[in-house]
Design a protein around this motif. Structure first.
Motif, PDB file in Angstrom:
ATOM      1  N   ARG A 149     -40.002  29.342   6.848  1.00  0.00           N
ATOM      2  CA  ARG A 149     -38.859  28.783   6.111  1.00  0.00           C
ATOM      3  C   ARG A 149     -39.305  28.572   4.676  1.00  0.00           C
ATOM      4  N   SER A 150     -38.642  29.241   3.747  1.00  0.00           N
ATOM      5  CA  SER A 150     -39.097  29.168   2.363  1.00  0.00           C
ATOM      6  C   SER A 150     -37.986  28.633   1.458  1.00  0.00           C
ATOM      7  N   THR A 157     -35.061  35.057  -2.737  1.00  0.00           N
ATOM      8  CA  THR A 157     -35.624  36.371  -3.051  1.00  0.00           C
ATOM      9  C   THR A 157     -37.018  36.557  -2.464  1.00  0.00           C
ATOM     10  N   ASN A 158     -37.720  35.452  -2.175  1.00  0.00           N
ATOM     11  CA  ASN A 158     -39.054  35.584  -1.569  1.00  0.00           C
ATOM     12  C   ASN A 158     -39.011  35.466  -0.046  1.00  0.00           C
ATOM     13  N   ALA A 159     -37.819  35.288   0.507  1.00  0.00           N
ATOM     14  CA  ALA A 159     -37.736  35.036   1.947  1.00  0.00           C
ATOM     15  C   ALA A 159     -38.029  36.310   2.743  1.00  0.00           C
ATOM     16  N   VAL A 207     -36.335  37.783   8.336  1.00  0.00           N
ATOM     17  CA  VAL A 207     -35.689  37.033   9.415  1.00  0.00           C
ATOM     18  C   VAL A 207     -34.928  35.826   8.861  1.00  0.00           C
ATOM     19  N   THR A 208     -35.554  35.081   7.945  1.00  0.00           N
ATOM     20  CA  THR A 208     -34.893  33.868   7.434  1.00  0.00           C
ATOM     21  C   THR A 208     -33.947  34.161   6.267  1.00  0.00           C
ATOM     22  N   TYR A 209     -34.057  35.340   5.692  1.00  0.00           N
ATOM     23  CA  TYR A 209     -33.312  35.670   4.476  1.00  0.00           C
ATOM     24  C   TYR A 209     -31.810  35.375   4.595  1.00  0.00           C
ATOM     25  N   ASN A 210     -31.231  35.817   5.702  1.00  0.00           N
ATOM     26  CA  ASN A 210     -29.778  35.655   5.825  1.00  0.00           C
ATOM     27  C   ASN A 210     -29.352  34.199   5.946  1.00  0.00           C
ATOM     28  N   LEU A 211     -30.264  33.322   6.377  1.00  0.00           N
ATOM     29  CA  LEU A 211     -29.901  31.901   6.428  1.00  0.00           C
ATOM     30  C   LEU A 211     -29.702  31.365   5.010  1.00  0.00           C
ATOM     31  N   ASP A 271     -30.546  22.954   7.260  1.00  0.00           N
ATOM     32  CA  ASP A 271     -30.605  24.299   7.859  1.00  0.00           C
ATOM     33  C   ASP A 271     -32.006  24.877   7.918  1.00  0.00           C
ATOM     34  N   LEU A 272     -32.840  24.538   6.948  1.00  0.00           N
ATOM     35  CA  LEU A 272     -34.164  25.164   6.895  1.00  0.00           C
ATOM     36  C   LEU A 272     -35.306  24.148   6.945  1.00  0.00           C
ATOM     37  N   GLY A 273     -34.941  22.860   7.012  1.00  0.00           N
ATOM     38  CA  GLY A 273     -35.988  21.821   7.092  1.00  0.00           C
ATOM     39  C   GLY A 273     -36.822  21.719   5.836  1.00  0.00           C
ATOM     40  N   ILE A 274     -36.240  22.096   4.702  1.00  0.00           N
ATOM     41  CA  ILE A 274     -37.011  22.092   3.459  1.00  0.00           C
ATOM     42  C   ILE A 274     -36.611  20.909   2.590  1.00  0.00           C
TER      43      ILE A 274
END
Ligand code: ZN
Length: 503
Positions: free
Chosen positions: A343-344, A348-350, A353-357, A390-393
């Motif tokens: 999870r980033s 653009t750096n994702a 798999v996570t990119y679409n989130l 959504d991403l825990g960031i």
């Protein structure tokens, strides 16, 4: 009829040439122009946009298009003239609904908003850009008001970039994508991530650039009809079909950052270079949609550029280029490292798999801005909340959050984010069809040969330009309607194998 067609082509060529001149002014602004040029550049672009709008909405063009549309209406869908006339008519019918003063203001505002974004990023302070974004939202809503027949305020923007799509259809598509992706992300992020620290050693810029250029030359990017330069936000632009420009942005402490951009933008560039020359100077000299365009970029960036086959050929060359930095690293370690799922913070750096989130978050925020449910003043906080949920960031700075990329600061809102997700979905579907037609493609890639893949894409996608809608193109090229299934299947197979888990 012949005289009318000749007159139409001249008129369309003029519109296209002014568009090309605007593109080169913008390309210069994003790459080489000194800061002091900002005000005059905004004026220059606005002046050209006004002229283009005048040509685009000339009553004589409207008459010509109505007459020709009646004559070509019964021709088959593959007929080139029919395609050109109908697309030009669509542009005309939309163009006449938009007042000239709006076109000028939008153009001037776009340039100013871009400068504000650059300044805000430097200061890492969203407040610098917020008033400009606020105005962008107002202008976007005003544009929607010219097309009251569309249901959602984002619909006309979506349809402009993705003919046939609506906010509602996208919500359904994204809900399905999200439902399938979340458990895959959960499983992969629960695994111990493979080591990737060696990707962040020092990789001198000149060596990275030379390596990237060699790759895209082999892919088939034509340097007689294109070039690569540098800009903070990599992108591609078409001056004409004989002059297609791409940019990249090298990070000396992140090997995949610049290379991914180079591969990605070369995909956009090859699409433009592959369009049938007869469409140059007409509204068909672009891709079918932003989503289809993105599919061509993501295909080369990820399905090729992050595959084991690609690195089977390129890893020895990479290791030769950076012997100190990659000493002791194996092919297997590299392939795992460049496909780490985590999870980033920045889209653009994702990873794939996570990119679409990221896209789904961005799309939701964008729709809320468009309807007025969310104000730009509350956007930074809303952004942080969604990334947390959504991403825990947490602990995002403005630069990592709401200022993370140029979108929203280089034009109207509402018309671009969905294209990224559609791009991922279609990339997998097109790649699947290419493999079915040419099963040797993986072996060819492993030998550093890309002609079979490039040829399939040229024949089935590139050459058609904007002749068909995305739905028609998907059907013609793959025999099926657009579906998330090939993309999810691709992720399950690839990451299940890389991580040694069942997905
Ligand atoms: Zn792209």
């Amino acid at each position: 009829m012949e005289a009318k067609v000749a007159e139409l082509r001249t008129r369309l060529q003029d519109i296209s040439d002014i568009g090309g001149a605007i593109s080169i002014l913008r390309w210069d602004q994003y790459s080489y122009m000194p800061k002091g040029g900002a005000a005059s550049r905004a004026r220059q672009v606005a002046a050209l946009a006004r002229i283009a709008h005048g040509l685009q909405t000339a009553p004589r063009l409207g008459e010509l298009l109505s007459e020709l549309a009646a004559e070509v209406a019964t021709r088959p869908a593959e007929d080139e003239l029919r395609g050109i006339v109908l697309e030009a008519k669509r542009d005309y019918d939309r163009g006449v609904r938009v007042p000239e003063r709006f076109v000028v203001e939008r153009s001037a505002h776009t340039a100013a908003a871009y400068e504000a974004w650059c300044g805000a990023r430097e200061a890492n302070d969203y407040r610098v850009a917020e008033p400009f974004l606020h105005r962008s939202v107002e202008l976007s809503r005003e544009y929607s008001s010219f097309f009251p027949e569309f249901k959602h305020p984002a619909d006309i923007h979506i349809d402009d970039s993705e003919p046939g799509m609506t906010a509602e259809l996208l919500r359904t598509l994204f809900a399905e994508l999200r439902a399938q992706l979340v458990p895959i992300v959960e499983t992969l992020c629960a695994c111990a991530p493979p080591a990737d620290d060696f990707l962040f050693r020092h990789f001198p810029s000149a060596d990275q650039v030379a390596f990237g250029l060699d790759v895209i030359r082999r892919f088939g990017f034509d340097f007689d009809r294109g070039r690569q330069d540098f800009s903070p936000h990599p992108y591609s632009t078409t001056i004409s079909l004989g002059d297609v420009r791409i940019t990249t942005n090298i990070n000396e402490h992140d090997l995949m950052d610049g290379l991914s951009s180079t591969l990605h933008e070369s995909g956009h560039g090859m699409y433009q270079q592959g369009i049938r020359p007869v469409f140059d100077g007409t509204p068909l000299s672009y891709g079918a949609s932003t989503g289809v365009h993105e599919s061509q970029a993501r295909l080369w960036e990820n399905l090729v550029g992050r595959s084991r086959e690609f690195w089977t050929y390129y890893f020895p060359k990479l290791a030769d280029t950076f012997p100190g930095q990659l000493g002791g690293v194996s092919l297997e370690q590299l392939v795992r490292a460049i496909n780490v799922v985590r999870r980033s913070k920045v889209r653009t750096n994702a990873d794939e798999v996570t990119y679409n989130l990221h896209v789904v978050i961005r799309f939701d925020l964008e729709l809320a801005l468009m309807t007025g449910e969310l104000s730009t003043a509350d956007l930074a906080e809303a952004w942080r909340e969604r990334y947390r949920a959504d991403l825990g960031i947490t602990d995002l700075t403005d630069k990592e959050a709401v200022l993370q990329d140029v979108h929203w600061y280089d034009g109207l809102l509402g018309g671009s984010f969905h294209g990224y997700a559609i791009g991922n979905v279609l990339a997998a579907q097109f790649f699947d069809a290419a493999l079915a037609a040419c099963p040797d493609i993986p072996a060819e890639i492993a030998a550093g040969r890309f002609a079979a893949l490039h040829g399939w894409l040229r024949d089935n996608i590139y050459q058609h330009g904007k002749m068909f809608t995305p739905a028609e193109l998907a059907m013609r090229a793959t025999g099926k309607p657009m579906s998330v299934e090939p993309f999810i299947r691709y992720l399950r197979a690839k990451y299940g194998r890389l991580y040694g888990v069942a997905l």
